[in-house]
Design a protein around this motif. Structure first.
Motif, PDB file in Angstrom:
ATOM      1  N   LEU A   1       6.899  -6.871  -3.724  1.00 32.61           N
ATOM      2  CA  LEU A   1       7.729  -8.173  -3.778  1.00 32.61           C
ATOM      3  C   LEU A   1       7.709  -8.472  -5.446  1.00 32.61           C
ATOM      4  CD1 LEU A   1       9.178  -9.635  -0.723  1.00 32.61           C
ATOM      5  CD2 LEU A   1       9.506  -7.197  -1.506  1.00 32.61           C
ATOM      6  N   ARG A   2       6.253  -9.235  -5.680  1.00 29.60           N
ATOM      7  CA  ARG A   2       6.125  -9.560  -7.224  1.00 29.60           C
ATOM      8  C   ARG A   2       6.149  -8.235  -8.286  1.00 29.60           C
ATOM      9  NH1 ARG A   2       0.309 -11.285  -6.817  1.00 29.60           N
ATOM     10  NH2 ARG A   2       1.052 -12.327  -9.095  1.00 29.60           N
ATOM     11  N   PHE A   3       5.703  -7.015  -8.142  1.00 26.92           N
ATOM     12  CA  PHE A   3       6.532  -6.032  -8.974  1.00 26.92           C
ATOM     13  C   PHE A   3       7.698  -6.103  -9.421  1.00 26.92           C
ATOM     14  CE2 PHE A   3       7.268  -1.628 -10.129  1.00 26.92           C
ATOM     15  CZ  PHE A   3       5.815  -1.128 -10.809  1.00 26.92           C
ATOM     16  N   LEU A   4       8.216  -5.820  -7.540  1.00 26.69           N
ATOM     17  CA  LEU A   4       9.607  -5.928  -8.912  1.00 26.69           C
ATOM     18  C   LEU A   4      10.589  -7.182  -9.474  1.00 26.69           C
ATOM     19  CD1 LEU A   4      11.547  -4.807  -4.546  1.00 26.69           C
ATOM     20  CD2 LEU A   4      10.729  -3.028  -6.761  1.00 26.69           C
ATOM     21  N   ARG A   5      10.060  -7.930  -8.762  1.00 26.88           N
ATOM     22  CA  ARG A   5       9.956  -9.458  -9.085  1.00 26.88           C
ATOM     23  C   ARG A   5      10.076  -8.653 -11.401  1.00 26.88           C
ATOM     24  NH1 ARG A   5       6.425 -14.102  -8.953  1.00 26.88           N
ATOM     25  NH2 ARG A   5       5.630 -11.873 -10.491  1.00 26.88           N
ATOM     26  N   ASP A   6       8.814  -8.613 -10.840  1.00 25.80           N
ATOM     27  CA  ASP A   6       8.267  -8.388 -12.495  1.00 25.80           C
ATOM     28  C   ASP A   6       9.379  -7.308 -13.620  1.00 25.80           C
ATOM     29  OD1 ASP A   6       6.338 -10.410 -12.337  1.00 25.80           O
ATOM     30  OD2 ASP A   6       4.424  -9.137 -12.177  1.00 25.80           O
ATOM     31  N   THR A   7       9.899  -6.136 -12.174  1.00 23.72           N
ATOM     32  CA  THR A   7      10.092  -5.297 -13.136  1.00 23.72           C
ATOM     33  C   THR A   7      11.020  -5.634 -14.182  1.00 23.72           C
ATOM     34  OG1 THR A   7       9.067  -3.505 -11.502  1.00 23.72           O
ATOM     35  CG2 THR A   7      11.034  -2.731 -12.863  1.00 23.72           C
ATOM     36  N   ALA A   8      12.184  -6.756 -13.054  1.00 22.91           N
ATOM     37  CA  ALA A   8      13.552  -7.460 -13.421  1.00 22.91           C
ATOM     38  C   ALA A   8      13.357  -8.040 -14.097  1.00 22.91           C
ATOM     39  CB  ALA A   8      13.858  -7.513 -12.334  1.00 22.91           C
ATOM     40  N   GLY A   9      12.233  -8.904 -14.519  1.00 24.87           N
ATOM     41  CA  GLY A   9      12.130  -9.629 -15.787  1.00 24.87           C
ATOM     42  C   GLY A   9      11.438  -9.505 -17.002  1.00 24.87           C
ATOM     43  N   GLN A  10      10.627  -8.660 -16.682  1.00 27.66           N
ATOM     44  CA  GLN A  10       8.959  -7.808 -17.843  1.00 27.66           C
ATOM     45  C   GLN A  10       9.660  -6.422 -18.023  1.00 27.66           C
ATOM     46  OE1 GLN A  10       5.239  -9.518 -17.328  1.00 27.66           O
ATOM     47  NE2 GLN A  10       6.099 -11.452 -15.781  1.00 27.66           N
ATOM     48  N   GLY A  11      10.141  -5.718 -17.103  1.00 29.08           N
ATOM     49  CA  GLY A  11       9.774  -4.469 -17.237  1.00 29.08           C
ATOM     50  C   GLY A  11       9.255  -3.562 -16.172  1.00 29.08           C
ATOM     51  N   LEU A  12       9.954  -2.364 -16.012  1.00 28.41           N
ATOM     52  CA  LEU A  12       8.508  -1.213 -15.623  1.00 28.41           C
ATOM     53  C   LEU A  12       6.831  -1.167 -15.974  1.00 28.41           C
ATOM     54  CD1 LEU A  12       8.207   0.933 -12.556  1.00 28.41           C
ATOM     55  CD2 LEU A  12       9.156   2.193 -15.189  1.00 28.41           C
ATOM     56  N   LYS A  13       7.230  -0.318 -17.016  1.00 25.07           N
ATOM     57  CA  LYS A  13       5.679  -0.918 -17.761  1.00 25.07           C
ATOM     58  C   LYS A  13       5.123  -2.051 -17.759  1.00 25.07           C
ATOM     59  CE  LYS A  13       4.299   0.512 -22.639  1.00 25.07           C
ATOM     60  NZ  LYS A  13       4.384   0.609 -24.313  1.00 25.07           N
ATOM     61  N   GLU A  14       5.080  -3.473 -18.172  1.00 23.27           N
ATOM     62  CA  GLU A  14       4.572  -4.573 -17.954  1.00 23.27           C
ATOM     63  C   GLU A  14       4.009  -4.325 -16.835  1.00 23.27           C
ATOM     64  OE1 GLU A  14       2.224  -7.990 -19.481  1.00 23.27           O
ATOM     65  OE2 GLU A  14       3.026  -5.558 -20.286  1.00 23.27           O
ATOM     66  N   ALA A  15       4.684  -4.202 -15.785  1.00 16.76           N
ATOM     67  CA  ALA A  15       4.752  -4.577 -14.209  1.00 16.76           C
ATOM     68  C   ALA A  15       3.964  -3.371 -13.833  1.00 16.76           C
ATOM     69  CB  ALA A  15       6.050  -4.257 -13.801  1.00 16.76           C
ATOM     70  N   VAL A  16       3.410  -2.906 -14.286  1.00 16.92           N
ATOM     71  CA  VAL A  16       2.696  -1.184 -14.118  1.00 16.92           C
ATOM     72  C   VAL A  16       1.471  -1.675 -14.589  1.00 16.92           C
ATOM     73  CG1 VAL A  16       1.915   1.295 -14.078  1.00 16.92           C
ATOM     74  CG2 VAL A  16       3.910   0.365 -13.809  1.00 16.92           C
ATOM     75  N   ARG A  17       1.007  -2.158 -15.952  1.00 16.26           N
ATOM     76  CA  ARG A  17       0.401  -2.278 -17.128  1.00 16.26           C
ATOM     77  C   ARG A  17      -0.860  -3.688 -16.634  1.00 16.26           C
ATOM     78  NH1 ARG A  17      -1.852  -5.431 -20.473  1.00 16.26           N
ATOM     79  NH2 ARG A  17       0.170  -7.341 -20.269  1.00 16.26           N
TER      80      ARG A  17
ATOM     81  N   GLU B   1      -4.397   1.743 -10.062  1.00 19.39           N
ATOM     82  CA  GLU B   1      -4.258   1.039  -9.328  1.00 19.39           C
ATOM     83  C   GLU B   1      -3.461   0.553  -8.247  1.00 19.39           C
ATOM     84  OE1 GLU B   1      -7.633  -1.346  -9.392  1.00 19.39           O
ATOM     85  OE2 GLU B   1      -8.356   0.520 -10.863  1.00 19.39           O
ATOM     86  N   ILE B   2      -2.354   1.313  -8.131  1.00 17.69           N
ATOM     87  CA  ILE B   2      -1.155   0.562  -7.433  1.00 17.69           C
ATOM     88  C   ILE B   2      -0.809   1.355  -6.404  1.00 17.69           C
ATOM     89  CG2 ILE B   2      -0.055  -1.198  -8.755  1.00 17.69           C
ATOM     90  CD1 ILE B   2       1.607   0.927 -10.295  1.00 17.69           C
ATOM     91  N   ARG B   3      -1.279   3.054  -6.700  1.00 24.15           N
ATOM     92  CA  ARG B   3      -0.408   4.180  -6.431  1.00 24.15           C
ATOM     93  C   ARG B   3      -2.197   4.085  -5.190  1.00 24.15           C
ATOM     94  NH1 ARG B   3      -0.447  10.082  -5.734  1.00 24.15           N
ATOM     95  NH2 ARG B   3       1.167  10.625  -5.604  1.00 24.15           N
ATOM     96  N   THR B   4      -1.092   4.665  -3.750  1.00 19.82           N
ATOM     97  CA  THR B   4      -2.442   4.324  -2.360  1.00 19.82           C
ATOM     98  C   THR B   4      -3.244   5.368  -2.844  1.00 19.82           C
ATOM     99  OG1 THR B   4      -2.611   5.058  -0.110  1.00 19.82           O
ATOM    100  CG2 THR B   4      -0.307   5.901  -1.355  1.00 19.82           C
ATOM    101  N   LEU B   5      -4.570   5.787  -2.331  1.00 22.23           N
ATOM    102  CA  LEU B   5      -5.355   6.776  -2.366  1.00 22.23           C
ATOM    103  C   LEU B   5      -5.452   7.620  -1.708  1.00 22.23           C
ATOM    104  CD1 LEU B   5      -8.690   4.392  -2.706  1.00 22.23           C
ATOM    105  CD2 LEU B   5      -7.403   5.618  -4.717  1.00 22.23           C
ATOM    106  N   GLN B   6      -4.376   7.483  -0.312  1.00 21.38           N
ATOM    107  CA  GLN B   6      -4.710   8.331   0.794  1.00 21.38           C
ATOM    108  C   GLN B   6      -3.289   9.943   0.450  1.00 21.38           C
ATOM    109  OE1 GLN B   6      -4.706   4.701   1.914  1.00 21.38           O
ATOM    110  NE2 GLN B   6      -6.122   5.329   2.547  1.00 21.38           N
ATOM    111  N   ALA B   7      -2.703   9.119  -0.712  1.00 17.59           N
ATOM    112  CA  ALA B   7      -1.219  10.009  -1.391  1.00 17.59           C
ATOM    113  C   ALA B   7      -1.686  11.695  -1.491  1.00 17.59           C
ATOM    114  CB  ALA B   7      -0.932   9.848  -2.979  1.00 17.59           C
ATOM    115  N   ARG B   8      -1.297  12.589  -1.089  1.00 13.68           N
ATOM    116  CA  ARG B   8      -1.043  13.797  -0.962  1.00 13.68           C
ATOM    117  C   ARG B   8      -0.405  14.649  -1.854  1.00 13.68           C
ATOM    118  NH1 ARG B   8      -3.250  14.588   5.940  1.00 13.68           N
ATOM    119  NH2 ARG B   8      -4.686  12.320   5.898  1.00 13.68           N
ATOM    120  N   THR B   9       0.316  14.162  -2.210  1.00 11.63           N
ATOM    121  CA  THR B   9       1.841  14.666  -3.105  1.00 11.63           C
ATOM    122  C   THR B   9       1.875  14.120  -4.052  1.00 11.63           C
ATOM    123  OG1 THR B   9       3.270  13.212  -1.949  1.00 11.63           O
ATOM    124  CG2 THR B   9       2.971  15.490  -0.485  1.00 11.63           C
TER     125      THR B   9
END
Length: 386
Positions: free
Chosen positions: A51-67, A74-82
């Motif tokens: 939820l904080r990520f969506l807040r940061d995306t709305a306020g600061q932008g997607l690039k900054e929220a990821v950075r 760091e945020i994509r699950t290690l169990q992802a297979r696709t």
């Protein structure tokens, strides 16, 4: 007669797929008050961070929220297979209209530039589609996909109410030594860990600040032995300090500044301030830390009064049986995080038949009945050989 106030919106549901602990897809229905329980490292904090990520995306932008979270790795699950990307979504509405707004964002790393790019962005108001990306303009200029429409005021006019709501989300996890640190405010703004807490209090309009401090004073007189009063003072160097006075055998009260406050006192002051502050959804991380159980038992009632008075939503992570002992907490307000090697699932308390029987027929508290479901599987074998 005063006109009736429109119900305040809250997050009625959230969706996570490939987000941190949640290989998913994971869907969670939320009430105006929600408690998240589970073993250490099961993902309680990561639910709040979605939820904080969506807040940061709305306020600061997607690039900054990821950075600020260390990148996609760091945020994509290690169990992802696709390579399907990472997906977050929320429903926002009221009790009567739980899907007033729907927002969905799916994104991945650009294979060459190693920056996040939008794979899907969708907004609905009730059942009406407001935005669907990628659109024709995106296909003609893929560089546009480096930004969400959510963060751009020139294109989010049709759903700006949703963007403003997401920006109103507040997170609090006071770290006492940051409040005590004399260099606490340097380079910090809206620090959820309390680095600029005193400056935030000082910047509040005087009338509002004094009213909140009076309410906090009343609560602290009950919670802290010999406590007399709490005020905000500025030193000769221009720094702000909390000054507490304590009654004792001398005629004049003893004084202490925040550097001498206990961890529990500082965390309690921060919690009471945030509750009095108002605004959008409030995300609290283990509010019971450093507080006596006798006080912790009252926190759910504070939260209940808060959303009764203002409609404000509160989401809490906790390990505390005392916090969950309140008889007013419902089984649909408590969510159990259940991790395994494939990722974490989230189950609502009501989904356990044995827990329902213990609470509804046996009269046990939710904490007593449900916390064992949130314990580490092999906790009884925990030991350390010296």
């Amino acid at each position: 007669m005063k006109p009736s106030r429109a119900p305040q919106m809250f997050i009625t549901a959230m969706h996570m797929h490939h987000w941190r602990n949640f290989r998913g897809p994971v869907d969670v229905r939320l009430r105006r008050r929600a408690f998240l329980i589970g073993p250490n490292a099961s993902g309680k904090s990561n639910v709040l961070d979605a939820l904080r990520f969506l807040r940061d995306t709305a306020g600061q932008g997607l690039k900054e929220a990821v950075r600020t979270r260390g990148g996609m790795g760091e945020i994509r699950t290690l169990q992802a297979r696709t390579p399907a990307g990472l997906k977050l979504g929320v429903h926002v509405g009221t009790d009567d209209t739980p899907q007033m707004w729907t927002y969905v964002l799916r994104f991945r790393n650009h294979p060459q530039k190693h920056l996040p790019v939008v794979m899907e962005e969708e907004v609905r108001r009730r059942d009406e589609l407001v935005l669907k990306r990628p659109d024709a303009a995106d296909r003609g200029d893929p560089e546009r996909l480096a930004q969400t429409y959510l963060e751009q005021i020139v294109v989010n006019q049709d759903f700006r109410d949703l963007a403003e709501f997401l920006k109103s989300i507040r997170y609090l996890h006071i770290v006492p030594h940051l409040v005590r640190d004399p260099e606490r405010s340097i380079g910090r703004h809206d620090d959820p860990f309390g680095g600029d807490f005193l400056e935030k209090v000082a910047s509040t309009p005087t009338k509002t600040r004094d009213a909140r401090l009076r309410k906090i004073n009343n609560a602290l007189k009950i919670a802290i032995p010999q406590f007399d009063s709490l005020t905000l003072q500025q030193d000769a160097g221009g720094r702000w300090h909390l000054e507490a006075r304590f009654s004792h055998w001398r005629h004049s009260a003893a004084r202490q500044y925040e550097r001498s406050f206990s961890d529990g006192t500082l965390r309690l002051i921060g919690l009471l301030w945030s509750v009095a502050e108002g605004g959008g959804p409030l995300l609290l991380e283990e509010p019971e830390l450093a507080l006596h159980d006798a006080l912790v038992r009252h926190l759910p009632r504070f939260m209940a009064r808060m959303h009764t008075k203002s409609g404000r939503q509160v989401l809490v992570t906790t390990h505390s049986a005392a916090l969950l002992a309140d008889a007013g907490i419902g089984l649909d307000e408590v969510h159990v995080l259940d991790p395994d090697s494939q990722g974490t699932e989230i189950k609502v308390g009501r989904s356990y038949p044995d827990v329902r029987a213990m609470v509804e027929e046996g009269g046990l508290s939710i904490g007593t009945a449900l916390l064992p479901k949130a314990a580490p599987a092999n906790a009884d074998q925990f030991r350390f050989d010296f």
